[in-house]
Scaffold this motif. Structure first.
Motif, mmCIF file in Angstrom:
data_model
loop_
_atom_site.group_PDB
_atom_site.id
_atom_site.type_symbol
_atom_site.label_atom_id
_atom_site.label_comp_id
_atom_site.label_asym_id
_atom_site.label_seq_id
_atom_site.Cartn_x
_atom_site.Cartn_y
_atom_site.Cartn_z
ATOM 1 N N GLN A 147 0.824 -1.211 0.000
ATOM 2 C CA GLN A 147 0.000 0.000 0.000
ATOM 3 C C GLN A 147 0.855 1.257 0.000
ATOM 4 O O GLN A 147 0.441 2.288 -0.528
ATOM 5 C CB GLN A 147 -0.978 -0.022 1.183
ATOM 6 N N GLU A 148 2.054 1.167 0.569
ATOM 7 C CA GLU A 148 2.952 2.313 0.537
ATOM 8 C C GLU A 148 3.295 2.690 -0.896
ATOM 9 O O GLU A 148 3.307 3.865 -1.269
ATOM 10 C CB GLU A 148 4.239 1.987 1.303
ATOM 11 N N GLN A 150 1.553 1.823 -3.691
ATOM 12 C CA GLN A 150 0.373 2.178 -4.470
ATOM 13 C C GLN A 150 -0.063 3.617 -4.231
ATOM 14 O O GLN A 150 -0.545 4.288 -5.146
ATOM 15 C CB GLN A 150 -0.781 1.221 -4.145
ATOM 16 N N THR A 151 0.093 4.110 -3.013
ATOM 17 C CA THR A 151 -0.357 5.469 -2.710
ATOM 18 C C THR A 151 0.566 6.534 -3.284
ATOM 19 O O THR A 151 0.196 7.716 -3.318
ATOM 20 C CB THR A 151 -0.461 5.672 -1.186
ATOM 21 N N ARG A 152 1.744 6.112 -3.750
ATOM 22 C CA ARG A 152 2.712 7.090 -4.265
ATOM 23 C C ARG A 152 2.146 7.863 -5.446
ATOM 24 O O ARG A 152 2.347 9.081 -5.561
ATOM 25 C CB ARG A 152 4.000 6.373 -4.668
ATOM 26 N N LEU A 154 -1.202 7.771 -6.337
ATOM 27 C CA LEU A 154 -2.636 7.999 -6.224
ATOM 28 C C LEU A 154 -2.993 9.190 -5.346
ATOM 29 O O LEU A 154 -4.069 9.776 -5.506
ATOM 30 C CB LEU A 154 -3.316 6.736 -5.656
ATOM 31 N N LEU A 155 -2.120 9.548 -4.407
ATOM 32 C CA LEU A 155 -2.455 10.598 -3.450
ATOM 33 C C LEU A 155 -1.486 11.766 -3.549
ATOM 34 O O LEU A 155 -0.295 11.569 -3.821
ATOM 35 C CB LEU A 155 -2.420 10.038 -2.022
ATOM 36 N N PRO A 156 -1.964 12.982 -3.316
ATOM 37 C CA PRO A 156 -1.056 14.145 -3.279
ATOM 38 C C PRO A 156 -0.136 14.068 -2.069
ATOM 39 O O PRO A 156 -0.412 13.361 -1.099
ATOM 40 C CB PRO A 156 -2.021 15.328 -3.193
ATOM 41 N N LEU A 159 -1.376 14.518 1.816
ATOM 42 C CA LEU A 159 -2.300 13.460 2.194
ATOM 43 C C LEU A 159 -1.584 12.125 2.295
ATOM 44 O O LEU A 159 -1.839 11.334 3.223
ATOM 45 C CB LEU A 159 -3.438 13.363 1.171
ATOM 46 N N ARG A 160 -0.652 11.877 1.386
ATOM 47 C CA ARG A 160 0.087 10.617 1.434
ATOM 48 C C ARG A 160 1.000 10.564 2.658
ATOM 49 O O ARG A 160 1.138 9.526 3.302
ATOM 50 C CB ARG A 160 0.933 10.448 0.170
ATOM 51 N N LEU A 163 -1.134 9.692 5.588
ATOM 52 C CA LEU A 163 -1.590 8.304 5.542
ATOM 53 C C LEU A 163 -0.457 7.335 5.861
ATOM 54 O O LEU A 163 -0.625 6.412 6.679
ATOM 55 C CB LEU A 163 -2.166 7.983 4.164
ATOM 56 N N THR A 164 0.699 7.520 5.224
ATOM 57 C CA THR A 164 1.806 6.596 5.439
ATOM 58 C C THR A 164 2.345 6.685 6.866
ATOM 59 O O THR A 164 2.750 5.672 7.444
ATOM 60 C CB THR A 164 2.942 6.866 4.442
#
Length: 263
Positions: A147-148, A150-152, A154-156, A159-160, A163-164
């Protein structure tokens, strides 16, 4: 000068800093970091390569996991990707027996982390039948790393980061408690999880400024071997932070936290 040295010495004693150094020496923190890095490269990396190659979203494979973890960009990221990325045929050439062997080797890595946590909390080694905890922790680690990555894309940025940071603290908080079999209160493990995540953020910044140019120069001077040496150095840092963060968390709890008595 002697008076100043005496004041500094008493100040460190009052803070308990010498106790922290002693605990790190007793734990053999640097040796554990070296062992962590070796096991990660030999036992965990092959498993993650297969998992990344099977990614249905196909976001760059295992190399992208390393690039993200080390905070690389530009030419250094491209150099690492060119050397590390395996062909997608790795899935087709991995037999069932080979896949089982990769999982067994990965569990060995998880067992090493569990042993480190047990030493930090002065607990006896867990019985062999608790190996299922190591397998579940390994699965959770793989999901966390996935998930770390994938969010690279997908998220600004802000926000990332939020989340991380949150998922990282939760993973290391839960991971300690789970591997220790609930022998330590969850509230006592929170400082270690926070310290571990803070250390990983600091390591990421260090990696960006130090390892980013070093990968390029090592690739020119030593080729693929030079890149692997940089990755191994980064893994040593990760191992130091994982064990050192948990150790710092216990030290903070013992010297500056709440009493560890009661339920």
């Amino acid at each position: 000068m002697n008076r100043l040295a005496g004041l500094v010495h008493r100040g460190w004693n009052r803070l308990g800093a010498y106790d922290l150094v002693r605990r790190g020496r007793d734990l053999e923190l640097m040796h554990r970091a070296l062992g962590f890095a070796t096991l990660a490269l030999v036992t965990l990396a092959p498993l993650l390569i297969v998992v990344a190659a099977a990614d249905p979203l196909g976001r760059g494979g295992f190399a992208s996991w390393l690039v993200d973890g080390m905070g690389l960009s530009g030419r250094s990221a491209q150099v690492l990707t060119d050397v590390i990325s395996p062909p997608r045929t790795v899935i087709g050439t991995t037999s069932v027996l080979g896949g089982v062997a990769l999982v067994v080797f990965g569990v060995t890595f998880a067992g090493s982390v569990q042993n480190g946590y047990e030493r930090i909390w002065d607990l006896p080694a867990g019985p062999w039948h608790r190996v299922w905890r190591q397998a579940v922790w390994l699965l959770a680690l793989t999901a966390y790393l996935y998930q770390e990555v994938q969010t690279r894309a997908l998220l600004p940025g802000p926000l990332r980061i939020a989340l991380t940071s949150t998922t990282g603290v939760l993973f290391f908080w839960w991971g300690q408690s789970f591997l220790l079999g609930g022998q330590v209160r969850p509230r006592d493990l929170l400082p270690g999880a926070l310290a571990t995540m803070a250390g990983l953020i600091g390591l990421r910044g260090f990696s960006y400024f130090v390892f980013t140019p070093l990968i390029v120069t090592n690739a020119i001077s030593y080729g693929a071997v030079g890149i692997v040496l940089v990755v191994e150095s980064w893994l040593i840092g990760v191992g130091f932070v994982v064990h050192g963060g948990a150790l710092l968390g216990r030290w903070l709890l013992d010297h500056h936290g709440w009493p560890r008595t009661g339920g």
